[in-house]
Design a protein around this motif. Structure first.
Motif, PDB file in Angstrom:
ATOM      1  N   LEU A 185      -6.275  -1.719 -18.325  1.00  0.00           N
ATOM      2  CA  LEU A 185      -6.674  -2.074 -16.959  1.00  0.00           C
ATOM      3  C   LEU A 185      -6.054  -1.127 -15.946  1.00  0.00           C
ATOM      4  CD1 LEU A 185      -6.623  -5.919 -16.420  1.00  0.00           C
ATOM      5  CD2 LEU A 185      -8.434  -4.313 -15.957  1.00  0.00           C
ATOM      6  N   THR A 189      -7.912   1.190 -13.233  1.00  0.00           N
ATOM      7  CA  THR A 189      -7.557   1.152 -11.813  1.00  0.00           C
ATOM      8  C   THR A 189      -7.182   2.542 -11.317  1.00  0.00           C
ATOM      9  OG1 THR A 189      -6.536  -0.916 -12.443  1.00  0.00           O
ATOM     10  CG2 THR A 189      -6.310  -0.259 -10.172  1.00  0.00           C
ATOM     11  N   ARG A 192     -10.137   4.557 -10.572  1.00  0.00           N
ATOM     12  CA  ARG A 192     -10.720   4.156  -9.293  1.00  0.00           C
ATOM     13  C   ARG A 192      -9.898   4.700  -8.135  1.00  0.00           C
ATOM     14  NH1 ARG A 192     -15.605   1.001  -9.508  1.00  0.00           N
ATOM     15  NH2 ARG A 192     -15.674   0.350 -11.668  1.00  0.00           N
ATOM     16  N   ILE A 193      -8.570   4.582  -8.292  1.00  0.00           N
ATOM     17  CA  ILE A 193      -7.693   5.016  -7.205  1.00  0.00           C
ATOM     18  C   ILE A 193      -7.906   6.499  -6.941  1.00  0.00           C
ATOM     19  CG2 ILE A 193      -5.277   5.465  -6.598  1.00  0.00           C
ATOM     20  CD1 ILE A 193      -4.543   2.833  -7.832  1.00  0.00           C
ATOM     21  N   THR A 196     -11.146   6.961  -5.150  1.00  0.00           N
ATOM     22  CA  THR A 196     -11.240   6.391  -3.807  1.00  0.00           C
ATOM     23  C   THR A 196     -10.289   7.082  -2.836  1.00  0.00           C
ATOM     24  OG1 THR A 196     -11.378   4.337  -5.051  1.00  0.00           O
ATOM     25  CG2 THR A 196     -11.502   4.166  -2.680  1.00  0.00           C
ATOM     26  N   PHE A 197      -9.046   7.284  -3.281  1.00  0.00           N
ATOM     27  CA  PHE A 197      -8.045   7.823  -2.359  1.00  0.00           C
ATOM     28  C   PHE A 197      -7.883   9.328  -2.480  1.00  0.00           C
ATOM     29  CE2 PHE A 197      -6.229   3.468  -3.127  1.00  0.00           C
ATOM     30  CZ  PHE A 197      -6.610   2.976  -1.895  1.00  0.00           C
ATOM     31  N   LEU A 205      -0.773   4.647  -1.359  1.00  0.00           N
ATOM     32  CA  LEU A 205      -0.906   3.190  -1.280  1.00  0.00           C
ATOM     33  C   LEU A 205      -0.063   2.663  -0.135  1.00  0.00           C
ATOM     34  CD1 LEU A 205      -0.573   2.310  -5.055  1.00  0.00           C
ATOM     35  CD2 LEU A 205      -2.635   2.705  -3.781  1.00  0.00           C
ATOM     36  N   ARG A 207      -1.790   0.875   2.712  1.00  0.00           N
ATOM     37  CA  ARG A 207      -2.659   0.212   3.677  1.00  0.00           C
ATOM     38  C   ARG A 207      -2.232  -1.222   3.939  1.00  0.00           C
ATOM     39  NH1 ARG A 207      -7.508   1.856   4.506  1.00  0.00           N
ATOM     40  NH2 ARG A 207      -7.819   4.040   4.050  1.00  0.00           N
ATOM     41  N   LEU A 208      -1.697  -1.857   2.905  1.00  0.00           N
ATOM     42  CA  LEU A 208      -1.396  -3.281   3.050  1.00  0.00           C
ATOM     43  C   LEU A 208       0.006  -3.458   3.607  1.00  0.00           C
ATOM     44  CD1 LEU A 208      -2.816  -4.463  -0.341  1.00  0.00           C
ATOM     45  CD2 LEU A 208      -3.928  -4.407   1.845  1.00  0.00           C
TER      46      LEU A 208
ATOM     47  N   PRO B 137      -8.888  -8.114 -12.213  1.00  0.00           N
ATOM     48  CA  PRO B 137     -10.190  -7.514 -11.888  1.00  0.00           C
ATOM     49  C   PRO B 137     -10.955  -8.299 -10.830  1.00  0.00           C
ATOM     50  CG  PRO B 137      -9.905  -7.681 -14.257  1.00  0.00           C
ATOM     51  CD  PRO B 137      -8.812  -8.466 -13.648  1.00  0.00           C
ATOM     52  N   ARG B 143     -14.549  -4.153  -4.068  1.00  0.00           N
ATOM     53  CA  ARG B 143     -14.636  -2.708  -4.323  1.00  0.00           C
ATOM     54  C   ARG B 143     -14.298  -1.875  -3.091  1.00  0.00           C
ATOM     55  NH1 ARG B 143     -14.759  -4.521  -8.846  1.00  0.00           N
ATOM     56  NH2 ARG B 143     -16.219  -4.053 -10.495  1.00  0.00           N
ATOM     57  N   GLU B 145     -11.004  -0.210  -0.486  1.00  0.00           N
ATOM     58  CA  GLU B 145      -9.708   0.414  -0.719  1.00  0.00           C
ATOM     59  C   GLU B 145      -8.569  -0.606  -0.730  1.00  0.00           C
ATOM     60  OE1 GLU B 145      -9.210   3.540   2.083  1.00  0.00           O
ATOM     61  OE2 GLU B 145     -11.038   4.549   1.436  1.00  0.00           O
ATOM     62  N   GLU B 146      -8.642  -1.545   0.229  1.00  0.00           N
ATOM     63  CA  GLU B 146      -7.571  -2.540   0.298  1.00  0.00           C
ATOM     64  C   GLU B 146      -7.508  -3.352  -0.985  1.00  0.00           C
ATOM     65  OE1 GLU B 146      -9.699  -2.153   2.754  1.00  0.00           O
ATOM     66  OE2 GLU B 146      -8.473  -1.530   4.464  1.00  0.00           O
ATOM     67  N   LEU B 148      -8.522  -2.521  -3.897  1.00  0.00           N
ATOM     68  CA  LEU B 148      -8.053  -1.694  -5.009  1.00  0.00           C
ATOM     69  C   LEU B 148      -6.535  -1.610  -5.006  1.00  0.00           C
ATOM     70  CD1 LEU B 148      -8.809   0.147  -7.311  1.00  0.00           C
ATOM     71  CD2 LEU B 148      -8.948   2.021  -5.715  1.00  0.00           C
ATOM     72  N   GLU B 149      -6.000  -1.362  -3.812  1.00  0.00           N
ATOM     73  CA  GLU B 149      -4.545  -1.262  -3.716  1.00  0.00           C
ATOM     74  C   GLU B 149      -3.882  -2.592  -4.072  1.00  0.00           C
ATOM     75  OE1 GLU B 149      -3.212   0.337  -0.013  1.00  0.00           O
ATOM     76  OE2 GLU B 149      -1.197  -0.429  -0.355  1.00  0.00           O
ATOM     77  N   MET B 151      -5.054  -4.868  -6.031  1.00  0.00           N
ATOM     78  CA  MET B 151      -5.145  -5.116  -7.463  1.00  0.00           C
ATOM     79  C   MET B 151      -4.079  -4.330  -8.212  1.00  0.00           C
ATOM     80  SD  MET B 151      -8.091  -3.986 -10.067  1.00  0.00           S
ATOM     81  CE  MET B 151      -7.816  -4.036 -11.812  1.00  0.00           C
ATOM     82  N   TRP B 152      -3.916  -3.060  -7.852  1.00  0.00           N
ATOM     83  CA  TRP B 152      -2.916  -2.236  -8.529  1.00  0.00           C
ATOM     84  C   TRP B 152      -1.533  -2.847  -8.351  1.00  0.00           C
ATOM     85  CZ3 TRP B 152      -2.178   1.525 -11.962  1.00  0.00           C
ATOM     86  CH2 TRP B 152      -0.924   2.122 -12.002  1.00  0.00           C
ATOM     87  N   ASP B 229      -0.455  -9.739  -1.061  1.00  0.00           N
ATOM     88  CA  ASP B 229      -1.496  -8.713  -0.958  1.00  0.00           C
ATOM     89  C   ASP B 229      -2.724  -9.129  -1.745  1.00  0.00           C
ATOM     90  OD1 ASP B 229       0.118  -7.148   0.532  1.00  0.00           O
ATOM     91  OD2 ASP B 229       0.722  -5.821  -1.091  1.00  0.00           O
ATOM     92  N   ASN B 233      -6.540 -10.237  -0.175  1.00  0.00           N
ATOM     93  CA  ASN B 233      -7.671  -9.324  -0.316  1.00  0.00           C
ATOM     94  C   ASN B 233      -8.695  -9.766  -1.342  1.00  0.00           C
ATOM     95  OD1 ASN B 233      -7.217  -6.953   1.493  1.00  0.00           O
ATOM     96  ND2 ASN B 233      -5.238  -7.119   0.502  1.00  0.00           N
ATOM     97  N   ARG B 297      -4.242 -13.215   5.370  1.00  0.00           N
ATOM     98  CA  ARG B 297      -2.864 -12.976   4.997  1.00  0.00           C
ATOM     99  C   ARG B 297      -1.983 -14.129   5.465  1.00  0.00           C
ATOM    100  NH1 ARG B 297      -0.999  -8.291   3.029  1.00  0.00           N
ATOM    101  NH2 ARG B 297       1.237  -8.083   3.150  1.00  0.00           N
TER     102      ARG B 297
END
Lengths: 210, 484
Positions: A185, A189, A192-193, A196-197, A205, A207-208, B137, B143, B145-146, B148-149, B151-152, B229, B233, B297
């Motif tokens: 997984l 990811t 994808r990262i 995307t980035f 990373l 943004r959050l 997942p 899908r 960016e937020e 994705l981040e 999830m990681w 997070d 999201n 949030r």
């Protein structure tokens, strides 16, 4: 024999700290996987049984073949640069690591006075857990974080063999499967990262925030 | 064996079926049937009409019965609204995510049930890791960016955390040296029987590792960031699932080791750790609520707050423990409503920023009112559930050996209430000056029905206080050596 293998295991940790190539991390993972499989086979050398061979074989397949190949594939596909890009100098991290390992070995030999533990595998396993965390903390590339996580996982495996009391095979296999799926997984990811980035470093990373 | 089949095997089978059936509507039908079966059986088991007969590594006691019921309740409502949720327009990229939605949900149900019903630390670990795998997942559903981040971060943090918990489990085996448990399997029930003989030093170390490791998943401060997070999201049904049941699945692991430690001399130590965890969570939420930018949030942080209250209640013990168990139920129900309504707002305004959402009560009155009711419920306004559990926890704190904590807790909760209320009422009532008055009627949809039913359920449970629930919770408290 166990002790010798555990010492080799600890030496692989030193190598992983001073190396600055991404591929070396994968080789270290392979070496550690081989050491762990040999450790698991040792008890079955004298009384061979098919049942006992299943776990070492699965471990060999998952940790030496499947996961490293997968990581290599990611490195190739994403065209990740060879250098690991640390956040602190190798030569500063090395003394810290040596100090940590010395402390862990001394502490575990002290603890062994009260409890029956196999000091060297115990301490090597624990060092590996800590080094794994260092790698996650002091490296920028996300793929190296995955390697750090795996080094930590390997440490836990070694640690659990030193603590006696075996887990039932079904659960050990479950643990291996879980680890494999986690890495799988994480790989997806990462793919994808990077698309995307346009990069695969921690600095992307951010943004959050609160 | 029927129970094992329905709780764990059937969801796995239906996950496989969802993979082969391509039509979303059929997948929905299958999942809904499974959810109903699961809810029905766990209700029957909870009421005591069916004696469970689970294979090795699994068993059920009062605690797992309660948590299983909470899980299947949350899961049922989430599955119920999932189909209408998937019909909402999304980015084209997110269309592919729909294919795996129900598959992962079924897998989520199986792994969570396995974790809750497990009687073995190894099994618990494997199942808990599987819950992470099933939910991450789903976090990346949109899908973007937020997501994705998020999830990681969730996948990585929680995996590392759970690895820590595994070290804790290994240390637990070390503590068993010299007792009849040496070389034996890691069954909870055996450890509870011989808990007094365990080595206190290793037991303490084990507790710390398990608590810190699992708190990444429970969302107790200071390890809450990945969880917040992810929850903020993820799509709303998944966020509701995470807040309502996934955090409790992780909590049950901490409660198991807490149960082992409670008759021993290390009990005070474990209590202190839990109380610190709970108070820290409240403090972090207290600070966050002064500057709320993103309403989803904010609700995720509200989960951190309430899990903090539950952890605090567990640590205080006595009546607070009973309150904490009630709190787990009420919190899980209220969180579904909050997240579903937040999801409605999000799909209308297309933003998660508090400042861009205005006059919800005029534009979407039904959602607005239900959102407000859910907010009142979560802040502990009677007769909406949480009031009753919080009052029990407060009473427990007041008559415990640490009554001064109550002042701090009240202070934090008051400011959390004020600040959260400020953001929510701004969203609901504040008008944009240059806004046209194009108010049109909002259609009554399934999410409103679910929200109303859940709020009713919440009130009914709180007001009637069913005896079977009370007896079950008292039984859990007795298992933990607490006499009321």
């Amino acid at each position: 024999m166990e002790n010798v293998l555990s010492i080799f295991f600890s030496l692989s940790l030193f190598y992983v700290i001073i190396t600055s190539r991404v591929k070396a991390y994968v080789s270290v993972l392979q070496v550690q996987g081989i050491i762990l499989s040999i450790l698991l086979i040792i008890p079955f050398i004298h009384n061979f049984s098919i049942y006992g061979i299943i776990l070492p074989l699965t471990l060999l397949i998952v940790k030496v073949i499947a996961i490293p190949r997968y990581i290599k594939k990611i490195i190739r596909d994403l065209d990740i640069k060879r250098r690991i890009e640390p956040t602190i100098q190798q030569m500063i991290l090395l003394p810290i690591v040596i100090l940590t390992i010395i402390i862990i070995f001394m502490a575990s030999s002290l603890l062994a006075k009260n409890t029956v533990v196999n000091v060297i595998p115990f301490a090597s396993g624990f060092s590996s857990i800590v080094i794994g965390i260092y790698i996650i903390m002091f490296r920028k590339k996300l793929i190296i974080h995955v390697c750090g996580f795996l080094i930590m996982e390997n440490g836990i495996f070694l640690f659990s063999t030193s603590v006696a009391s075996e887990l039932p095979m079904m659960i050990e296999l479950g643990v291996l499967l879980d680890v494999f799926v986690v890495v799988f997984l994480m790989g997806i990811t990462l793919n994808r990262i990077s698309s995307t980035f346009k990069g695969f470093e921690v600095s992307h990373l951010g943004r959050l925030k609160d | 064996m029927l129970d094992f089949f329905i709780f764990i095997l059937l969801p796995i089978l239906s996950a496989g079926l969802c993979y082969s059936v391509k039509d979303i509507k059929k997948q929905y039908g299958i999942s809904l049937i499974i959810a109903m079966l699961h809810l029905g059986l766990s209700l029957i088991v909870f009421l005591g009409f069916y004696k469970t007969d689970l294979p090795t590594f699994f068993s059920s006691d009062s605690l797992s019965k309660l948590f299983l019921l909470i899980l299947s309740n949350v899961y049922f409502w989430v599955v119920l609204i999932s189909y209408s949720y998937l019909q909402r327009p999304v980015m084209t990229k997110a269309e592919e995510a729909k294919k795996y939605y129900f598959l992962l949900l079924n897998f989520y149900l199986a792994s969570n049930s396995a974790a809750i019903l497990s009687n073995h630390f190894g099994m618990y670990w494997v199942a808990t890791e599987a819950t992470t795998l099933s939910v991450s997942p789903l976090i990346y559903f949109y899908r973007n960016e937020e997501a994705l981040e998020a999830m990681w971060k969730y996948l990585f943090l929680v995996s590392v955390g759970i690895a820590f918990a595994f070290v804790g489990i290994m240390l637990l085996t070390l503590s068993a040296q010299g007792t009849p448990l040496e070389g034996e399997q890691l069954f909870f029930s055996n450890f509870i029987t011989y808990s007094k003989q365990l080595n206190p030093i290793w037991l303490k170390a084990s507790f710390i590792f398990i608590f810190v490791g699992l708190s990444t998943k429970i969302g107790v401060a200071p390890m809450h960031s990945g969880d917040v997070d992810a929850t903020s999201n993820a799509p709303s049904p998944i966020a509701a699932l995470m807040s309502g049941s996934l955090r409790l699945t992780a909590l049950i692991g901490v409660m198991r080791i807490y149960q082992i430690i409670s008759p021993t001399s290390s009990f005070q130590f474990a209590r202190t750790i839990l109380i610190i965890g709970g108070m820290l969570s409240l403090f972090f939420v207290f600070v966050y609520m002064f500057n709320v930018k993103n309403y989803k949030r904010m609700i995720a942080y509200s989960s951190v707050e309430h899990l903090g209250i539950i952890t605090l209640g567990l640590g205080i013990g006595g009546l607070a423990f009973v309150g904490a168990m009630y709190h787990a139920i009420f919190n899980s129900i209220t969180k579904i409503v909050l997240f579903l309504m937040a999801g409605n707002i999000h799909s209308k305004y297309k933003t998660r920023e508090v400042t861009k959402v205005r006059s919800v009560i005029n534009i979407m009155p039904k959602t607005g009112w239900l959102f407000m009711l859910a907010f009142l419920a979560i802040s502990g306004i009677p007769p909406l559930g949480i009031f009753f559990s919080e009052i029990k926890i407060f009473e427990g704190i007041l008559f415990s050996d640490k009554p001064y904590l109550l002042v701090l807790v009240m202070f934090f909760l008051l400011f959390i209430f004020i600040n959260m209320g400020k953001s929510i009422f701004n969203m609901l009532y504040k008008n944009n000056e240059n806004e046209k008055n194009d108010y049109h009627l909002e259609k009554f949809n399934l999410t409103h029905f679910v929200a109303i039913s859940l709020l009713l359920l919440l009130t009914i449970i709180a007001v009637t206080a069913p005896d079977v629930l009370y007896q079950n919770i008292i039984k859990i408290a007795q298992d933990f050596g607490i006499t009321i």
